[in-house]
Design a protein around this motif. Structure first.
Motif, PDB file in Angstrom:
ATOM      1  N   TYR A  44      20.732   0.303  16.444  1.00  0.00           N
ATOM      2  CA  TYR A  44      19.951  -0.413  17.342  1.00  0.00           C
ATOM      3  C   TYR A  44      18.849   0.463  17.318  1.00  0.00           C
ATOM      4  O   TYR A  44      18.535   1.558  16.781  1.00  0.00           O
ATOM      5  CB  TYR A  44      20.458  -0.237  18.837  1.00  0.00           C
ATOM      6  N   LYS A  48      18.034   1.350  25.526  1.00  0.00           N
ATOM      7  CA  LYS A  48      17.933   0.014  26.291  1.00  0.00           C
ATOM      8  C   LYS A  48      18.503  -1.000  25.445  1.00  0.00           C
ATOM      9  O   LYS A  48      19.525  -1.704  26.128  1.00  0.00           O
ATOM     10  CB  LYS A  48      16.786  -0.200  26.624  1.00  0.00           C
ATOM     11  N   ASP A  49      18.144  -1.158  24.311  1.00  0.00           N
ATOM     12  CA  ASP A  49      18.652  -2.424  23.580  1.00  0.00           C
ATOM     13  C   ASP A  49      20.287  -2.167  23.289  1.00  0.00           C
ATOM     14  O   ASP A  49      21.101  -3.024  23.466  1.00  0.00           O
ATOM     15  CB  ASP A  49      18.087  -2.308  22.083  1.00  0.00           C
ATOM     16  N   GLU A  51      22.457  -0.846  25.147  1.00  0.00           N
ATOM     17  CA  GLU A  51      23.233  -1.121  26.469  1.00  0.00           C
ATOM     18  C   GLU A  51      23.274  -2.560  26.533  1.00  0.00           C
ATOM     19  O   GLU A  51      24.239  -3.091  27.172  1.00  0.00           O
ATOM     20  CB  GLU A  51      22.224  -0.492  27.766  1.00  0.00           C
ATOM     21  N   MET A  52      22.265  -3.421  26.296  1.00  0.00           N
ATOM     22  CA  MET A  52      22.246  -4.776  26.394  1.00  0.00           C
ATOM     23  C   MET A  52      23.159  -5.447  25.580  1.00  0.00           C
ATOM     24  O   MET A  52      23.790  -6.273  25.846  1.00  0.00           O
ATOM     25  CB  MET A  52      20.706  -5.334  26.554  1.00  0.00           C
ATOM     26  N   GLU A  55      26.553  -4.700  26.764  1.00  0.00           N
ATOM     27  CA  GLU A  55      26.798  -5.670  27.950  1.00  0.00           C
ATOM     28  C   GLU A  55      27.277  -6.996  27.503  1.00  0.00           C
ATOM     29  O   GLU A  55      28.216  -7.515  28.241  1.00  0.00           O
ATOM     30  CB  GLU A  55      25.880  -5.612  29.011  1.00  0.00           C
ATOM     31  N   HIS A  56      26.691  -7.595  26.284  1.00  0.00           N
ATOM     32  CA  HIS A  56      27.092  -8.810  25.850  1.00  0.00           C
ATOM     33  C   HIS A  56      28.224  -8.907  24.962  1.00  0.00           C
ATOM     34  O   HIS A  56      28.456  -9.941  24.509  1.00  0.00           O
ATOM     35  CB  HIS A  56      25.792  -9.636  25.204  1.00  0.00           C
ATOM     36  N   VAL A 213      17.704  -9.540  20.320  1.00  0.00           N
ATOM     37  CA  VAL A 213      18.096  -8.591  21.346  1.00  0.00           C
ATOM     38  C   VAL A 213      17.332  -8.997  22.712  1.00  0.00           C
ATOM     39  O   VAL A 213      17.844  -8.615  23.969  1.00  0.00           O
ATOM     40  CB  VAL A 213      17.773  -7.014  21.166  1.00  0.00           C
ATOM     41  N   LYS A 214      15.902  -9.362  22.494  1.00  0.00           N
ATOM     42  CA  LYS A 214      15.408  -9.789  23.952  1.00  0.00           C
ATOM     43  C   LYS A 214      15.783 -11.064  24.582  1.00  0.00           C
ATOM     44  O   LYS A 214      15.409 -11.420  25.825  1.00  0.00           O
ATOM     45  CB  LYS A 214      13.938 -10.075  23.648  1.00  0.00           C
ATOM     46  N   ASP A 215      17.053 -11.939  23.887  1.00  0.00           N
ATOM     47  CA  ASP A 215      17.341 -13.086  24.418  1.00  0.00           C
ATOM     48  C   ASP A 215      18.575 -13.109  23.890  1.00  0.00           C
ATOM     49  O   ASP A 215      18.990 -14.369  23.093  1.00  0.00           O
ATOM     50  CB  ASP A 215      16.422 -14.266  24.262  1.00  0.00           C
ATOM     51  N   LEU A 216      19.734 -12.565  24.458  1.00  0.00           N
ATOM     52  CA  LEU A 216      21.094 -12.479  23.758  1.00  0.00           C
ATOM     53  C   LEU A 216      21.781 -13.615  24.249  1.00  0.00           C
ATOM     54  O   LEU A 216      22.875 -14.045  23.533  1.00  0.00           O
ATOM     55  CB  LEU A 216      21.720 -11.168  24.079  1.00  0.00           C
TER      56      LEU A 216
END
Length: 238
Positions: A44, A48-49, A51-52, A55-56, A213-216
């Motif tokens: 990554y 922040k990336d 964690e996202m 989470e997905h 990563v900005k729109d998983l």
């Protein structure tokens, strides 16, 4: 081997040539061990990336396959299938060639029979989706290093046993071209398909797919394949 991404150093898991012996066309030609390829899992660019991504329930990997041959066969990954995600459909995966060239060899099995086998030749910038219920092997067919990335779900284990039991995929790629694996009873003719970027991803060939990563949500097809059957059908067309 190590790589630096976003100011962080990631170390590789190494797949050694001796690890590939069960799936080689010419295992008797493997005289010495060497690093066959390097896998950088769960990389990554920022916390922040990361964690996202977690989470997905996803994971972003990078794999490096140096050029090599074992006997006449071009170097490749071991090969594996994914377990079921839903509705008798397995989890899917998406790859991108960052550097070099790749052949993604896909095969679909029903019972003990291979019903479809597809080769997708990809170059830098190409994206290749592994549809549900297809096993796959990646081949480096050139004399250059292959570097590729992939998005995949992080909560399952791949199944390598079918490839080990039948000594690889149903075809091998060699200096003499494609040859059939005699350990398979019946093998369909190899189909060749060009890499396609589905419109659902909203990506250009020049754009690296890490930007997702900005729109998983656009990677929902990795774990809910039943909603994207038409997309998978389209990418498998010749």
């Amino acid at each position: 081997m190590e790589i630096e991404i976003g100011g962080r150093t990631f170390k590789a898991d190494v797949r050694w040539a001796y690890d590939l012996k069960p799936v080689l066309a010419y295992p008797e030609e493997l005289k010495e061990n060497f690093p066959a390829y390097y896998m950088f899992r769960d990389v990554y660019y920022s916390k922040k990336d990361h964690e996202m991504i977690k989470e997905h329930g996803l994971r972003f990997d990078i794999t490096v396959i140096p050029p090599n041959r074992i006997g006449k066969e071009f170097i490749k990954t071991f090969g594996h299938y994914h377990p079921l995600a839903e509705d008798d459909l397995s989890y899917t995966e998406i790859y991108e060639v960052l550097k070099g060239e790749a052949i993604y060899l896909l095969q679909k099995v029903e019972g003990d029979k291979v019903v479809d086998v597809v080769a997708i030749e990809a170059k830098e910038g190409d994206k290749v989706i592994i549809p549900p219920n297809y096993g796959h092997v990646t081949i480096n067919p050139s004399n250059k290093e292959l570097k590729m990335a992939n998005w995949v779900c992080r909560h399952f284990k791949s199944d390598y046993e079918p490839y080990e039991r039948l000594r690889g995929a149903c075809y091998y790629y060699t200096e003499d071209g494609w040859i059939r694996n005699p350990n398979y009873d019946s093998v369909p003719d190899l189909r060749f398909v060009k890499p396609k970027i589905p419109k659902e991803l909203g990506l250009k060939k020049s754009e690296e797919m890490y930007k997702l990563v900005k729109d998983l949500k656009k990677l929902e097809f990795l774990y809910k394949p039943s909603k994207y059957l038409s997309m998978f059908e389209e990418i498998l067309k010749g």
